[in-house]
Write an enzyme that holds these catalytic residues in place. Structure first.
Site, PDB file in Angstrom:
ATOM      1  N   LYS A 129      13.432  60.571  34.485  1.00  0.00           N
ATOM      2  CA  LYS A 129      12.665  59.599  33.900  1.00  0.00           C
ATOM      3  C   LYS A 129      12.774  58.361  34.917  1.00  0.00           C
ATOM      4  O   LYS A 129      13.725  58.096  35.636  1.00  0.00           O
ATOM      5  CB  LYS A 129      13.420  58.979  32.629  1.00  0.00           C
ATOM      6  CG  LYS A 129      12.580  58.042  31.847  1.00  0.00           C
ATOM      7  CD  LYS A 129      13.466  57.724  30.261  1.00  0.00           C
ATOM      8  CE  LYS A 129      12.921  56.445  29.604  1.00  0.00           C
ATOM      9  NZ  LYS A 129      13.523  56.515  28.305  1.00  0.00           N
ATOM     10  N   SER A 204      10.651  56.522  24.648  1.00  0.00           N
ATOM     11  CA  SER A 204      10.206  55.905  25.870  1.00  0.00           C
ATOM     12  C   SER A 204       9.965  56.980  26.782  1.00  0.00           C
ATOM     13  O   SER A 204       9.650  56.714  28.071  1.00  0.00           O
ATOM     14  CB  SER A 204      10.871  54.791  26.427  1.00  0.00           C
ATOM     15  OG  SER A 204      12.303  55.316  26.619  1.00  0.00           O
ATOM     16  N   ILE A 225      18.173  55.106  23.420  1.00  0.00           N
ATOM     17  CA  ILE A 225      18.916  53.965  22.616  1.00  0.00           C
ATOM     18  C   ILE A 225      18.780  54.211  21.135  1.00  0.00           C
ATOM     19  O   ILE A 225      19.689  54.101  20.345  1.00  0.00           O
ATOM     20  CB  ILE A 225      18.966  52.665  23.282  1.00  0.00           C
ATOM     21  CG1 ILE A 225      19.883  51.891  22.776  1.00  0.00           C
ATOM     22  CG2 ILE A 225      17.535  52.291  23.284  1.00  0.00           C
ATOM     23  CD1 ILE A 225      20.181  50.264  23.225  1.00  0.00           C
ATOM     24  N   SER A 228      14.195  57.488  22.089  1.00  0.00           N
ATOM     25  CA  SER A 228      13.741  57.685  23.237  1.00  0.00           C
ATOM     26  C   SER A 228      13.542  59.149  23.774  1.00  0.00           C
ATOM     27  O   SER A 228      12.894  59.295  24.683  1.00  0.00           O
ATOM     28  CB  SER A 228      13.892  56.636  24.338  1.00  0.00           C
ATOM     29  OG  SER A 228      13.385  55.434  24.108  1.00  0.00           O
TER      30      SER A 228
END
Length: 400
Positions: A129, A204, A225, A228
C-alpha cells in the site's frame, strides 16, 4: 488550471512511462463490468505465466525453494499481470520494474551459488500500500503535496520483508488522507472493483484488494484502523488479517493523524489463500521485528497456538455472531451470509451463540470523536502546500 493539477498530470505521466510499452493491452470497454477473466485471455501472459499467477502462495514458495521456478520468472509473471490489472481497474501507484527484477536476479544468483533460499519468502513478489516507504521512491499517500518527496530509507516492514527474501514490486492506490473506505485521490484517480467496475473495491487498501483479486500480486500488504483491510477483502473476495497492534512493524511508514494513539492502525496481509496469510505472519514474526521497531510486540511465533493446541486443536469451538449492533441493521444479503456461516459452523460440530452488543453507539461515537479531533486541521495543513482540494467526504470520518 490551478498549479496542483499540473503536478498531478506530471506524476501520472511519469507513472505511465514506468510501464514497459510492450505490456500495454487493448482493454474491454467500460460497459464490460466483470473483468476478472481478462488477464488470462488478453494474450500478454504465456501459459506458464498464467500457471504461475494462479498458484497459491504456499505452493509458490515451495516451487521457488526447490528451484523449479526462478524469482525472475515469478516476478515477471506477476508484474505483467499487475500491469494488466492496472489498465483494467487503476490500482497501482509506484511501478519499478527494473528495480524489482534486479532484486529477483540477486535472489536467483544466491540460490544458484548456495543452493539455499534467502529466507521464508524467497522470491515472492509482494505489493505494498502506498504509505509503506521504499528507499528512493515517492510515497504520496494520495496527497499532491507529497509528490517529489523521496524516501531516504525503507519502512521497517520493507526491511523485514527483504530480509525474508521477498521482492517488493509495486505499490497500490488508496484514498487521499487514507481515512476512507474507498480508494480515490487527486493524483491517481479512482480504483474500481474488478468484479463490477461500476462499484468500489472498498478501502482504504482498495488498490491492494483490486490487484490481488485480479491475481496481479500473490500477496499484498494493506493497513487497517477501522476496516481498511477487511472492507476491500470482503468486497474483492480475499483472505486477510487485521493483526493485533504491534504484531507487524509500522515504524518508518507514513500515515494521517500522526500522534493519534487511542485506536492504532496496523499492517496486515491480503491474499487469495489462508496459506498466504500464515506465510506472511509467520515470516514477519520470526524475523523478530521488535529488534528494528521498539513498538513491535516481543512475542515469537507459536505453532501450537496457531493450531489451537490448548483449544481442542480446533474442534468443538464456540463462535459468537452479532446479528446487528443496535445501531445499524444489516441488509438481507448480509444477514443471509451470517445464517449460512452459522449453519456451516454448527454442521462442523461447533457451538454458535448470539453476541449481545453493549453500548455500541457510545463506542462508535467516542471512536469517531477521537478520529475527528483535529483531523480537518491535519488534512488542511498537508494540502495547503499546493492548494489541492480536500475531497469533502473525507473530512469527518476515518477508516484508514
Amino acid at each position: 488550471m490551478p498549479p496542483w493539477t499540473e503536478l498531478a498530470a506530471e506524476k501520472k505521466q511519469r507513472q505511465l512511462k514506468s510501464i514497459p510499452q510492450e505490456w500495454l493491452v487493448s482493454t474491454p470497454p467500460d460497459s464490460t463490468l466483470d473483468v476478472t477473466g481478462f488477464p488470462e485471455t488478453c494474450g500478454l501472459l504465456t501459459a506458464r505465466e498464467i500457471e504461475i499467477t494462479n498458484t497459491s502462495v504456499d505452493v509458490l514458495l515451495e516451487k521457488l525453494a526447490c528451484g523449479e521456478w526462478t524469482a525472475v520468472d515469478v516476478t515477471t509473471a506477476f508484474y505483467k499481470r499487475a500491469i494488466v490489472a492496472h489498465q483494467l481497474v487503476n490500482c497501482l501507484t509506484e511501478i519499478f520494474v527494473d528495480r524489482a527484477l534486479a532484486r529477483a536476479t540477486e535472489l536467483d544468483n544466491h540460490f544458484k551459488q548456495t543452493g539455499k533460499v534467502v529466507g521464508p519468502l524467497h522470491g515472492l513478489p509482494l505489493s505494498l500500500k502506498d504509505q509503506i516507504c521504499i528507499e528512493g521512491l515517492e510515497t504520496t499517500m494520495g496527497y499532491i503535496s507529497w509528490i517529489g518527496r523521496y524516501a531516504e530509507k525503507n519502512a521497517v516492514l520493507v526491511d523485514v520483508l527483504i530480509e525474508c527474501g521477498a521482492v517488493p514490486f509495486v505499490r497500490t492506490n488508496l484514498p487521499q488522507t487514507v481515512m476512507w473506505p474507498e480508494s480515490f485521490n487527486n493524483i491517481f484517480g479512482r480504483t474500481n472493483n474488478p468484479y463490477n467496475r461500476s462499484l468500489t473495491p472498498g478501502g482504504s487498501s482498495g488498490g491492494e484488494g483490486a490487484l490481488v483479486a485480479l491475481k496481479g500480486s500473490p500477496l499484498g500488504v494493506g493497513s487497517d484502523i477501522g476496516g481498511s483491510i477487511r472492507i476491500p477483502s470482503a468486497f474483492c473476495g480475499l483472505y486477510s488479517l487485521r493483526p493485533s497492534y504491534g504484531r507487524v512493524p509500522y515504524c518508518g511508514a507514513l500515515n494521517s493523524l500522526e500522534g493519534q494513539d487511542s485506536v492504532h492502525s496496523v499492517f496486515g496481509p491480503m491474499t487469495n489463500s489462508v496459506g498466504g496469510v500464515k506465510a506472511f505472519m509467520k515470516a514477519v514474526v520470526n524475523a523478530k521485528p521488535w529488534l528494528k521497531d521498539p513498538l513491535a510486540v516481543r512475542k515469537k511465533w507459536q505453532e501450537d497456538e496457531y493450531n489451537l493446541a490448548d483449544h481442542g486443536s480446533g474442534k468443538d469451538l464456540c463462535f459468537a455472531i452479532m446479528w446487528d449492533d443496535g445501531v445499524v441493521v444489516p441488509h438481507p444479503p448480509i444477514r443471509r451470509s451470517l445464517e449460512i456461516t452459522k449453519a456451516a459452523l454448527e454442521k462442523a460440530g461447533h457451538k454458535v451463540v448470539d453476541w449481545k452488543p453493549i453500548k455500541h453507539r457510545l463506542l462508535a461515537d467516542t471512536t469517531r470523536n477521537i478520529w475527528n479531533a483535529a483531523s480537518a486541521e491535519d488534512y488542511m495543513i498537508t494540502t495547503s502546500v499546493t492548494g489541492e482540494p480536500i475531497l469533502s467526504r473525507f473530512c469527518l470520518i476515518g477508516y484508514g
